[in-house]
Design an enzyme around this catalytic site. Structure first.
Site, short mmCIF file in Angstrom:
data_model
loop_
_atom_site.label_atom_id
_atom_site.label_comp_id
_atom_site.label_asym_id
_atom_site.label_seq_id
_atom_site.Cartn_x
_atom_site.Cartn_y
_atom_site.Cartn_z
N GLU B 193 52.09 38.80 28.67
CA GLU B 193 52.92 37.82 27.34
C GLU B 193 52.69 36.36 28.14
O GLU B 193 52.67 35.94 29.22
CB GLU B 193 54.48 38.51 27.60
CG GLU B 193 54.31 39.76 27.22
CD GLU B 193 54.19 39.95 25.81
OE1 GLU B 193 54.43 38.96 25.07
OE2 GLU B 193 54.10 41.01 25.41
N ASN B 277 43.38 33.80 33.99
CA ASN B 277 42.87 32.75 33.05
C ASN B 277 44.32 31.88 32.66
O ASN B 277 45.45 32.54 32.68
CB ASN B 277 42.72 33.39 31.74
CG ASN B 277 43.59 34.20 31.31
OD1 ASN B 277 43.92 35.31 31.97
ND2 ASN B 277 43.94 34.11 29.82
N ASP B 319 38.93 33.66 28.53
CA ASP B 319 39.65 34.54 29.22
C ASP B 319 38.96 34.91 30.31
O ASP B 319 38.87 36.06 30.74
CB ASP B 319 40.14 35.62 28.21
CG ASP B 319 41.08 36.61 28.74
OD1 ASP B 319 41.97 36.01 29.56
OD2 ASP B 319 41.10 37.79 28.55
#
Lengths: 279, 592, 279, 592
Positions: B193, B277, B319
């Site tokens: 999240e 990331n 990412d």
């Protein structure tokens, strides 16, 4: 002596655990007003009761927090038959016709009289701008601002916050009220609902343009079913058509700002010929 | 890089290479046939000195016994073997089983239930996996999905302590295996999240008290950067870069979790790990280098103090976490003995770095990639291919895809061959503008990422890499991403498993397939080697497909996952496709 | 403007899926009035709300049909923290103090004026006797009758019936009303509730003796928790003590016939020193 | 019967016995290496003519491949093998997998999902098991837990028809494997809830229409008893015994389901099956013989018409269902060739009956029992031990317990040894008055049943039985009830599995243990033998503990199930105890 009232009472007493044709299984977030709440106070709760009644079923909820992969983990894993609100343009579920169209809106303090109407407003470069962050992404207007080089002006407010706290989306309106941000750009139904319940008076105006760099700020909202569950989708479409005036009243009672349908049709007119996608 | 099913890239002189390697770490830890940590040793070589099973007889390898976990999510953990007991950590609910290897069929002695809160399942980004435990001083240490660390008595299964390190309500979970160094249990967070601010913590092994916590972003005092911080490159020097390389307050929600592997060099007294990331995903939303995301840190284990750092991929827009394993080796490179770490990164490059200083010695690609041109060894800066950057635009043919040239699945190193054995991916992707999505009642737009097989059409590879000459020596193509770890033995056999359920043995010298066995479910686990109470060598692995790679399969990468409805596959099975079914099972193999 | 009422509303909006310390997870049958119903109209629903409120939690239901292995499949598999009604003497769960004691009762048509008081009544051999069958077993009075050689006089009425139908237990009272059986022997709370809602007038009398051949016809009823969940059991005991007058009013409103506690204590007196087992 | 770990009771002359047996059924069905029905053939011998794996080489047997079902309840089904495809039916949700045996590792070709309603799980008495499918004429037939029968195209996995036979709202489920005879799919109901009235139905194999339904209780017209009904014993003759042997209307809710095995003799054109115990449980509540519960029926397959019946245990008061398998054999007994059925009953006796007439030829005990003295071969009536009857009283030391000397787990017969191989129980019980219970808001009392190990302390046995001489030849003790089926081959090897997860091979001639393998979970499945596309002989079995035997373990029979909380086993694992864990996995074995 009371047998008549008892039989009415039993209409909503459901027979068996699990899937049952007399039940509309709905997945909903237990803490996501104005949309849904475990106590049944949300727009989606009311809509679910209304639609289920029209198709002769009763509602059984599966409570599931509406985070990422919500559709996959709910409809996708057969935890329920329907979710009440998804964008009409979503590919991962079957969608009914849109039952409303809304838009992102600018929210500012009324007493500041900012009269914001467009993302192109040059004053944005001087403002702190509050925008919800949704999972790993910002809400759509942030992209337009970042494209204009204003990423540093944006302050992100988690739509989730600490999930245990009441009412996380309202924090963004609090920030406008307190002056922590000059303007918030918020999804219309959230703005309409929380602004009406806030001690501060706000100006609310739809974001224009409606689409910027291919990113829409207006969305049609549909009921979602499992992809391929054509029978239920059609039943719900009919129920939405038949209950249109009730649904409209419901939306008004939750302060949902509506915009005209892309086709220019009326909210309670006949169903548009094709899926009214917003993007 | 053009590859065929089995390409012999270069013939190496085995003896010469082996002689060139000083193996302080490995030799300092005599192999007693146990397997006390997922990476086998602090150097993370996953090399076993066992040689009973070798290239000549591995073809006779047979299944000795099996143990069912009764769970159906991804099983990524390495089992441990200590004192003739095998310890297995399951995915959520993170049960710890102790299996008695002295008894026929290895029955369970006990099972410890940490009872993580069910809500953690909804917060986990990529399946409810756990990557294993660590044995230290009579205790088993591991983490639970709901962000707690537990210490369990290895003999009795009794809980010694349990410490809450993160808050699932803030999106924090833990999936990594801890390591214990000098009395500190080292643990980092996971968090899909947005809003998580990554950290690594040192927890007192005896009491469970948090001794230190080093954040990935923010001011130096939070990152535990002090006067002893001496990064090799100028770009890593300066006050509070964890704040200054972000716009405004974005560092507060900037990601950079430490959810994967940690290595340790006892001589230098440094731990090594990488950070994930930066957030949010869309790079245009966070101008700047976004330090210290995508960074390899060297820290002191007792205090967490940073000694050096190297940001592999500034302003990451693919990412490309830097969380992959760091294998600590002493190699003679260009005639000079170097203490290096070998880090096969998500970006597809193998970073060979001086682990004392943080200098990059080489950074050649082991997987097909087109996002970067080279790493400037003078400045340390990676040279980005501008046409492959992402942001608020459509970009096609980007390699590797977000799971990287390689994800967390750990490599192995054999001092006998001098090769690193890398289980990895061959995936590319494209970003096609944006698509509508909806969370918590709110429409938003996200990048429309489509992943697909890289050049050759195979989605996985298994590569033997020569870290001295910075070149692949041989490669095996695999249909699916190779999402299991590797292990290599003194019998010169290297083992790994595939997502379609084959457990394979290759000749470590040349990649010749020697043996394979069909597991009940695909494997994303980590093979281990141990000596049984009967004195025999065993290879064990957990099968049970899942993990992020399961999401890869379900994400449309696997064409068989769609369209099979007519043949009866329902929605519930679509995520596993035609290749495999679910189900957690431990398999132990030995020679007859 | 409405923020005060909103905050009240959020008290029952629950944060997360699964176990949560602010929630009392209750397993209940969705179709088992007067005890519980999905619509929340049952005695157990009301009691759950009352007790949860007193211990500062909100109720979350797991609906589970109350058939065999109910306790094992619910409390035993951690599907919930509490079930509202189990006999105080049950071994498979932890039990609070009894909050009522009731008895099996004879039910006959008032207009037949049968004045039944005892199982020893010689007229039973001429009567058809209706008794519930519960799973694989008859309700306790059947055993006493069978022991007297009257098995052939007994007609079994499934407590479950076809589970989808409303109100299966009431079929037995219908049989008394129609004359299909002369007398029914029914668990008091069922008799009290359904008799009050029936068009026929019934005579209702407690079964005597209270125990026959070691089989009790009177039972103390407690709230059940997981064995060993001493903290919750104690909290609920305190809540039952504190809410005693409310609980008594609730029982009266559902027509639960109560009998004196075995110890002769008062319904709202102090907790008896030891578990008030009925058998 | 006193037994030791391996008792050689009697030496038999193998060749003599084999010569004495006329094997019409088996010889009429040449063995093509397939396995098209759970019992192998209509005679239900579970004998494979495969001999590649034999007493000399079975010790080399190795696991060839595994397949995970991803489910964790009891796996009781026999896999089928037809046209180089293996068909596996899972427990609820009753998925049917087709595995391609021509490909390495036998990947799934398709999976058919019948989607039984979840509510059926709450109605199932004893775990959500399924005992397998039946191949007939290009289709796979099987039953779903929610009381439906389905026909699925064996090539494509497409559903041909689905017919609802029972109503879960009335407590009816189906767990048995159907058989198909002369175009009729024969299916019986299961139902633990009181109020079920048992039946067997014949369903048209092409259309799914119900052709007939024969009830177990009630008037002759419902039981399909007509003018051709000729039971052997006088006690079975008379009009409407299915009503008259009950008090009042009790037959309407009298139980007698047909939830287990059906055999078929093509020459006599008769099907054979047994019915379950009468209801309610307490025998004092239902005076009379309670026909036709606990009865073996012979019927015509096309019409269901009853030809004979024999009630094994009138007025059953121990839950001694008569549902166990009926193995059809032609045996020379006392110099006379008899067409018999061999029925190892719950009551612990092996009934050898003339299958043309229903005459009992012998009924000797294969398991320890003390509830009956003998079966009167003149009257057919079993002689009850009065002191062991139950009802409204306390009775102790009753053997066998309700799961019987043997439950549904099917035996095998070898024409080479002439022996029947019986996997079974050694359990006793006591009833201690009544205890309070509570269902649906109502207190009631039920018998307080406690089960425990029979004489010797072992809870299971594996017995080789000589049906001609009505004697055990050898016995193996097992710690736990043997709840898997057996299979025997022309290699004179007999296979069965145990609840603690050992899959075992014995010498069929003398019971000598030859080989064993530790499965990941205990097995309650049925082994099968087939010839692979490679021409090799394979043995396959599903593991995955569960079933009623799981409840036995959880019911306090297994002392390890309690009291282990201190060692960390939580409530959720208590039902499986220390012996095994959950998890469904198919194992296929072959010689290297």
């Amino acid at each position: 002596m009371h047998s008549r009232s008892l039989s009415v009472l039993f209409l909503s007493a459901l027979p068996l655990i699990g899937a049952d044709v007399n039940v509309l299984r709905v997945c909903a977030d237990p803490n996501n007003l104005p949309f849904s709440s475990r106590s049944g106070e949300g727009l989606e709760n009311r809509l679910a009761e209304l639609l289920a009644h029209r198709i002769g079923r009763s509602v059984a909820y599966t409570w599931w927090s509406e985070r990422k992969n919500f559709i996959e983990q709910t409809l996708g894993e057969d935890r329920c038959d329907a979710v009440m609100s998804i964008p009409s343009s979503l590919d991962s579920a079957g969608t009914t016709r849109p039952y409303y169209h809304s838009t992102y809106v600018f929210v500012s303090r009324k007493d500041r009289d900012l009269r914001i109407t467009s993302l192109a407003d040059s004053r944005f470069s001087n403002w702190r701008i509050g925008i919800h962050v949704v999972g790993d992404d910002y809400a759509p207007p942030a992209y337009a601002l970042a494209h204009r080089g204003l990423a540093a002006n944006i302050t992100g407010f988690s739509l989730f916050g600490a999930y245990g706290e009441p009412n996380p989306p309202a924090r963004l309106l609090d920030a406008v009220a307190s002056g922590d941000v000059d303007v918030a750009i918020v999804w219309g139904p959230l703005a309409g609902y929380f602004a009406a319940r806030h001690n501060t008076r706000f100006d609310i105006a739809p974001v224009s343009p409606a689409v910027y760099l291919g990113v829409p700020f207006r969305y049609g909202i549909s009921v979602g079913v499992r992809k391929g569950d054509e029978p239920l989708r059609q039943k719900l479409d009919q129920a939405l058509d038949g209950a249109c005036t009730s649904v409209q009243a419901l939306l008004r009672s939750y302060g949902v700002p509506q915009v005209a349908e892309p086709e220019g049709g009326k909210a309670c007119g006949p169903r548009p010929p094709s899926r009214a996608a917003s993007s | 890089m053009k590859i065929s099913s089995l390409v012999w890239v270069k013939t190496i002189l085995l003896t010469a290479v082996a002689a060139a390697i000083s193996l302080a770490q490995i030799q300092n830890q005599p192999d007693d046939g146990q397997w006390t940590m997922p990476a086998k040793n602090y150097a993370s070589t996953r090399f076993s000195t066992a040689g009973e099973i070798n290239v000549s007889n591995v073809k006779n390898l047979k299944l000795a016994w099996t143990f069912s976990t009764g769970l159906t999510r991804g099983h990524e953990a390495a089992p441990l073997v200590v004192n003739n007991t095998m310890y297995v950590v399951t995915p959520w609910p993170n049960t710890l089983y102790a299996l008695d290897l002295t008894k026929p069929g290895a029955p369970a002695k006990w099972a410890y239930q940490p009872n993580p809160v069910p809500a953690a399942q909804g917060v986990a980004c990529c399946d409810v996996v756990n990557r294993g435990a660590f044995y230290y001083n009579g205790k088993i240490y591991y983490n639970t999905l709901d962000a707690q660390t537990v210490a369990v008595d290895a003999a009795t299964g009794k809980e010694i302590w349990k410490t809450k390190l993160g808050d699932i309500n803030q999106g924090e979970t833990i999936t990594m295996a801890p390591i214990v160094v000098k009395g500190k249990v080292l643990v980092g967070d996971s968090g899909g999240e947005f809003g998580v601010r990554g950290w690594l913590a040192g927890v007192d092994a005896d009491t469970g008290k948090i001794a230190w916590r080093a954040y990935t972003t923010g001011p130096d005092k939070d990152v535990l950067i002090g006067p002893n911080f001496k990064p090799f490159y100028a770009s890593e020097r300066g006050a509070d870069l964890g704040v200054k390389t972000w716009q405004g307050d974005q560092w507060k929600i900037g990601g950079g979790t430490a959810w994967s592997w940690i290595s340790y060099d006892p001589e230098l007294d440094l731990i090594y790990y990488g950070t994930s990331n930066p957030g949010p995903w869309n790079a245009d939303m966070r101008p700047g280098d976004n330090k210290w995301a995508c960074t390899i840190f060297a820290r002191r284990p007792e205090t967490g103090e940073a000694i050096w750092a190297y940001q592999i991929f500034p302003h990451d827009d693919h990412d490309y976490d830097a969380v992959n394993e760091n294998i600590l080796l002493d190699l003679t490179i260009n005639g000079r003995l170097r203490k290096v770490l070998a880090h096969p990164d998500r970006d597809g490059r193998m970073y060979i770095m001086d682990r004392a200083t943080g200098e990059v010695i080489s950074a050649e690609a082991f997987a097909f990639q087109n996002t970067t041109e080279y790493v400037d060894l003078k400045t340390g800066r990676i040279k980005i291919v501008e046409s492959k950057t992402t942001g608020f635009k459509t970009t096609r043919d980007i390699c590797p895809a977000p799971p990287g040239g390689k994800d967390w699945q750990p490599s192995a190193f054999s001092p006998r061959t001098g090769l690193i054995y890398i289980p990895h991916n061959n995936l590319c992707y494209e970003i096609q503008g944006v698509q509508a999505n909806y969370i918590a009642g709110t429409p938003y737009v996200g990048a429309n990422v489509k992943m697909y097989a890289g050049p050759g059409g195979n989605r996985g590879e298994f590569t033997a890499w020569d870290p001295v000459n910075a070149k692949a020596v041989w490669k095996i193509k695999e249909e699916l991403p190779v999402w299991s770890g590797a292990v290599v033995t003194a019998g010169d056999v290297v083992f790994y498993g595939t997502m379609d359920g084959w457990f394979k043995a290759l000749d470590a010298r040349n990649g010749t397939p020697l043996w394979q066995f069909k597991l009940g479910s695909g494997t994303v686990g980590q093979p281990v080697v141990y000596k049984g109470p009967d004195g025999k060598e065993y290879i064990a692995i957990l099968s049970g497909v899942g993990g992020w790679s399961g999401a890869v399969v379900s994400g449309g990468l696997n064409p068989a996952a769609d369209g099979t409805a007519a043949l009866g596959f329902g929605n519930a099975m679509a995520d596993l496709g035609k290749f495999t079914t679910k189900g957690g099972m431990l398999y132990a193999f030995a020679l007859p």
